[in-house]
Design an enzyme around this catalytic site. Structure first.
Site, PDB file in Angstrom:
ATOM      1  N   ALA A  85       0.839  -1.193   0.000  1.00 22.20           N
ATOM      2  CA  ALA A  85       0.000   0.000   0.000  1.00 22.20           C
ATOM      3  C   ALA A  85       0.874   1.244   0.000  1.00 22.20           C
ATOM      4  O   ALA A  85       2.027   1.214   0.434  1.00 22.20           O
ATOM      5  CB  ALA A  85      -0.917   0.004   1.220  1.00 22.20           C
ATOM      6  N   ASP A  86       0.300   2.314  -0.502  1.00 19.83           N
ATOM      7  CA  ASP A  86       0.966   3.610  -0.444  1.00 19.83           C
ATOM      8  C   ASP A  86      -0.096   4.669  -0.215  1.00 19.83           C
ATOM      9  O   ASP A  86      -1.189   4.597  -0.781  1.00 19.83           O
ATOM     10  CB  ASP A  86       1.723   3.915  -1.735  1.00 19.83           C
ATOM     11  CG  ASP A  86       2.546   5.185  -1.607  1.00 19.83           C
ATOM     12  OD1 ASP A  86       3.431   5.227  -0.732  1.00 19.83           O
ATOM     13  OD2 ASP A  86       2.281   6.145  -2.355  1.00 19.83           O
ATOM     14  N   THR A  87       0.235   5.638   0.622  1.00 23.97           N
ATOM     15  CA  THR A  87      -0.714   6.690   0.967  1.00 23.97           C
ATOM     16  C   THR A  87      -0.111   8.061   0.688  1.00 23.97           C
ATOM     17  O   THR A  87       1.049   8.306   0.988  1.00 23.97           O
ATOM     18  CB  THR A  87      -1.107   6.591   2.457  1.00 23.97           C
ATOM     19  OG1 THR A  87      -1.754   5.332   2.671  1.00 23.97           O
ATOM     20  CG2 THR A  87      -2.055   7.704   2.867  1.00 23.97           C
TER      21      THR A  87
END
Length: 161
Positions: A85-87
């Site tokens: 994941a990346d935010t």
């Protein structure tokens, strides 16, 4: 929570989280799944000017998954599933990723909490299961209360920023 039959199937899988985030790891472990976390070495240097925000966070998450898959393959480890994941946070048209220094974290939080305008938190998720890759983005509108400098410093000192 998952339906019982899906949860039982997930519990039987060897799942790898491609992340150094203790928060993400703890969230998944609360589901009572067989999770191992590995910190990816993926260089997060994609130029956000060349992507939509959704594509940017998806591609970064994919880079993390593929990096960990390669690392594990070199060691003969073949998990059933890899999750990455990346935010990014969007505030007044500006994008903010994970701060690299304490000073940068303080500066970003001061900006994000300085107005009554909303922030939009975009998280790209990539799940590699066998030979399939599923990518999606979740975006959430987030209103933050104005924080004092002391509150920002206290939060940054927790290393969750």
């Amino acid at each position: 929570m998952f339906p019982a039959d899906i949860h039982e199937e997930l519990k039987s899988l060897h799942i790898v989280l491609a992340s150094s985030s203790k928060i993400r790891e703890n969230l998944l472990k609360r589901l009572n799944l067989n999770i191992e976390a590995y910190a990816p070495n993926f260089e997060e240097d994609l130029n956000p000017d060349h992507y939509s925000i959704s594509d940017f966070v998806e591609e970064t998450a994919l880079g993390k998954v593929l990096d960990i898959e390669s690392y594990l393959n070199e060691r003969g480890i073949r998990p059933d599933m890899i999750i990455g994941a990346d935010t990014m946070v969007e505030h007044q048209g500006q994008l903010y990723g994970k701060p690299k220094t304490k000073e940068e974290a303080i500066s970003i939080l001061a900006k994000l909490t300085s107005s009554q305008l909303p922030n939009i938190v975009h998280t790209g998720v990539v799940i590699k299961y066998k030979n399939q890759i599923v990518k999606f983005v979740e975006s959430t509108i987030l209103y933050m209360t104005k924080l004092t400098r002391k509150e920002i410093l206290t939060y940054v000192d927790t290393e969750e920023a």
